[in-house]
Design a protein around this motif. Sequence first.
Motif, PDB file in Angstrom:
ATOM      1  N   ASN A  85     -11.789   5.229   1.690  1.00 35.53           N
ATOM      2  CA  ASN A  85     -10.452   4.620   1.663  1.00 35.53           C
ATOM      3  C   ASN A  85     -10.512   3.101   1.814  1.00 35.53           C
ATOM      4  N   ALA A  99       0.487   5.725   0.126  1.00 34.30           N
ATOM      5  CA  ALA A  99      -0.318   6.949   0.164  1.00 34.30           C
ATOM      6  C   ALA A  99       0.342   8.050  -0.654  1.00 34.30           C
ATOM      7  N   TYR A 154      -5.553   9.507  -0.213  1.00 32.76           N
ATOM      8  CA  TYR A 154      -5.927   8.097  -0.256  1.00 32.76           C
ATOM      9  C   TYR A 154      -4.696   7.214  -0.430  1.00 32.76           C
ATOM     10  N   SER A 155      -4.853   5.970  -0.040  1.00 35.65           N
ATOM     11  CA  SER A 155      -3.828   4.971  -0.314  1.00 35.65           C
ATOM     12  C   SER A 155      -4.204   4.244  -1.596  1.00 35.65           C
ATOM     13  N   CYS A 156      -3.218   3.695  -2.249  1.00 36.19           N
ATOM     14  CA  CYS A 156      -3.494   2.758  -3.340  1.00 36.19           C
ATOM     15  C   CYS A 156      -2.798   1.449  -2.981  1.00 36.19           C
ATOM     16  N   LYS A 198       0.860  -1.178   0.000  1.00 33.49           N
ATOM     17  CA  LYS A 198       0.000   0.000   0.000  1.00 33.49           C
ATOM     18  C   LYS A 198       0.896   1.228   0.000  1.00 33.49           C
ATOM     19  N   TRP A 234      -7.225   1.670  -6.700  1.00 27.15           N
ATOM     20  CA  TRP A 234      -7.616   2.837  -5.918  1.00 27.15           C
ATOM     21  C   TRP A 234      -8.822   2.506  -5.046  1.00 27.15           C
ATOM     22  N   PRO A 235      -8.950   3.211  -3.903  1.00 26.01           N
ATOM     23  CA  PRO A 235     -10.047   2.945  -2.977  1.00 26.01           C
ATOM     24  C   PRO A 235     -11.257   3.835  -3.234  1.00 26.01           C
TER      25      PRO A 235
END
Length: 143
Positions: A125, A79, A85-87, A77, A120-121
């Motif tokens: 998230n 950010a 957001y994190s991916c 993960k 992507w979230p």
Amino acid sequence: MTSEEKIVSDIKSYGWHIISVFEGSESYQFSYTIGLYRTYNVPELVISGLPREISCSILSHIVEDIKSGKRVGANMKSADYIEGYSCYFGLVDKPKYAEYFGKALWYYNGDNFPMLQCVWPNSDNLFPWETKMVFNQDILFNN
């Protein structure tokens, strides 16, 4: 210049090339890199379900970090690429290559390259496998 000549030219000049596939519907859209594996010995990258400008911007940001020595890997993960957001990076299953990555298969003369998907979230998230909410992105790996 043919598309194949453009791929070879870009990889020679810049170290990589980006392909965007938008097949007439909002649900079948993705962008992926070609050349990263050969140039930097890192996996190629794919992102799906976002408008071309956004997906290309995210991929370009990741590639700039790769050029600076930063690496992304499977089951990681980050950010760093989508503000706020994190991916998540997942290793794409080889059986998916033929359906999605024709030009990369041509360039590498087969599937002898790794491909990471940047997932992507949602606005909370959460990733597709963490919620029942419908996402507009194909998940190309088993998690």
